[in-house]
Design a protein around this motif. Structure first.
Motif, short mmCIF file in Angstrom:
data_model
loop_
_atom_site.label_atom_id
_atom_site.label_comp_id
_atom_site.label_asym_id
_atom_site.label_seq_id
_atom_site.Cartn_x
_atom_site.Cartn_y
_atom_site.Cartn_z
N MET A 89 -15.15 -16.16 -3.96
CA MET A 89 -14.75 -15.49 -5.02
C MET A 89 -14.02 -14.11 -4.69
N ASP A 90 -14.60 -13.48 -3.45
CA ASP A 90 -13.66 -12.37 -3.22
C ASP A 90 -12.28 -12.43 -2.87
N TYR A 91 -11.95 -13.72 -2.11
CA TYR A 91 -10.78 -14.00 -1.72
C TYR A 91 -9.73 -14.11 -3.02
N LEU A 92 -10.43 -14.61 -3.92
CA LEU A 92 -9.58 -14.65 -5.34
C LEU A 92 -9.42 -13.52 -6.00
N LEU A 93 -10.33 -12.57 -5.80
CA LEU A 93 -10.31 -11.09 -6.45
C LEU A 93 -9.18 -10.34 -5.82
N LEU A 94 -9.19 -10.49 -4.25
CA LEU A 94 -8.24 -9.74 -3.49
C LEU A 94 -6.89 -10.53 -3.58
N SER A 95 -6.78 -11.68 -3.70
CA SER A 95 -5.46 -12.34 -3.51
C SER A 95 -4.72 -11.83 -4.90
N HIS A 96 -5.13 -11.65 -6.12
CA HIS A 96 -4.32 -11.33 -7.07
C HIS A 96 -3.64 -10.12 -6.76
N PRO A 97 -4.23 -8.77 -6.44
CA PRO A 97 -3.52 -7.60 -6.28
C PRO A 97 -2.53 -7.64 -5.00
N THR A 98 -2.98 -8.46 -4.02
CA THR A 98 -2.26 -8.54 -2.94
C THR A 98 -1.01 -9.33 -3.05
N PHE A 99 -0.75 -10.14 -3.83
CA PHE A 99 0.48 -10.96 -4.23
C PHE A 99 1.19 -9.96 -5.06
N GLY A 100 0.68 -9.25 -5.91
CA GLY A 100 1.33 -8.27 -6.71
C GLY A 100 1.90 -7.26 -5.85
N ALA A 101 1.41 -6.59 -4.76
CA ALA A 101 2.06 -5.67 -4.11
C ALA A 101 2.99 -6.43 -3.23
N LEU A 102 2.85 -7.55 -2.83
CA LEU A 102 4.08 -8.17 -2.10
C LEU A 102 5.06 -8.57 -2.93
N GLY A 103 4.83 -8.63 -4.21
CA GLY A 103 6.16 -8.86 -5.19
C GLY A 103 6.73 -7.36 -5.24
N ILE A 104 5.97 -6.39 -5.48
CA ILE A 104 6.78 -5.12 -5.50
C ILE A 104 7.49 -4.94 -4.37
N ILE A 105 7.00 -5.13 -3.05
CA ILE A 105 7.64 -4.87 -1.87
C ILE A 105 8.95 -5.80 -1.87
N ALA A 106 8.70 -7.14 -2.30
CA ALA A 106 9.91 -7.73 -2.23
C ALA A 106 11.02 -7.33 -3.23
N ALA A 107 10.46 -6.93 -4.52
CA ALA A 107 11.43 -6.23 -5.46
C ALA A 107 12.23 -5.33 -4.99
N VAL A 108 11.57 -3.99 -4.19
CA VAL A 108 12.19 -3.32 -3.57
C VAL A 108 13.08 -3.75 -2.38
N TRP A 109 12.85 -4.76 -1.77
CA TRP A 109 13.75 -5.10 -0.86
C TRP A 109 15.23 -5.61 -1.36
N VAL A 110 14.78 -6.38 -2.77
CA VAL A 110 16.11 -7.02 -3.40
C VAL A 110 16.97 -5.61 -3.63
N LEU A 111 16.28 -4.47 -4.35
CA LEU A 111 17.20 -3.28 -4.75
C LEU A 111 17.80 -2.46 -3.77
N VAL A 112 17.21 -2.65 -2.37
CA VAL A 112 17.79 -2.07 -1.39
C VAL A 112 18.88 -3.05 -0.90
N GLU A 113 18.79 -4.16 -0.81
CA GLU A 113 19.60 -5.13 -0.44
C GLU A 113 20.98 -5.05 -1.21
N THR A 114 20.58 -4.96 -2.32
CA THR A 114 21.75 -5.13 -3.50
C THR A 114 22.72 -3.79 -3.69
#
Length: 152
Positions: free
Chosen positions: A1-26
């Motif tokens: 259950m802890d993995y589930l709780l931790l994976s939610h914000p982790t994927f959110g943070a990775l999504g933010i990092i990827a969006a910033v990556w898109v922004l910089v590349e663009t």
């Protein structure tokens, strides 16, 4: 259950990092980085989508207990204001995340309008998702504060 709780914000943070990556590349769009822009935009959609699925599963199956704790604790606004806001705000991030690969699919280095749209989408997504992440931190703190108050 802890993995589930931790994976939610982790994927959110990775999504933010990827969006910033898109922004910089663009902002530096060229023929040479077009594939990276498309890859990062897909990674953004995948990460934000996974965060949504995992967070939704947590909300449906486990959040009821946390909600009760928060409402009885010293920070009821963590649910009444923050969670209620987060429940609506995350849709914006989700829509932008799924739109990003579509808008980033064009030849951005030759199309200034598409480049601006991609940059704006990535920036709005990063800001919105960051706000949702911050809301999650406040909600988590509301649970911890309630547990500390009640000796739980």
């Amino acid at each position: 259950m802890d993995y589930l709780l931790l994976s939610h914000p982790t994927f959110g943070a990775l999504g933010i990092i990827a969006a910033v990556w898109v922004l910089v590349e663009t902002l530096n769009a060229s023929e040479g980085n077009a594939a990276r822009i498309r890859l990062a935009s897909r990674a953004t959609a995948l990460c934000i989508g996974l965060s949504w699925i995992l967070g939704g599963y947590w909300y449906v199956h486990f959040y009821g207990h946390d909600k009760a704790l928060i409402l009885k604790g010293p920070l009821p606004y963590a649910h009444n204001l923050v969670m209620e806001t987060k429940e609506h705000l995350f849709f914006i991030a989700l829509i932008l995340a799924f739109y990003l690969p579509i808008v980033a699919a064009g030849r951005l280095h030759k199309n200034p309008a598409a480049r601006r749209m991609t940059a704006a989408t990535a920036a709005l997504l990063a800001l919105t998702a960051f706000a949702v992440e911050g809301g999650g931190a406040i909600i988590s703190y509301g649970v911890k504060a309630a547990l500390l108050q009640h000796g739980g």
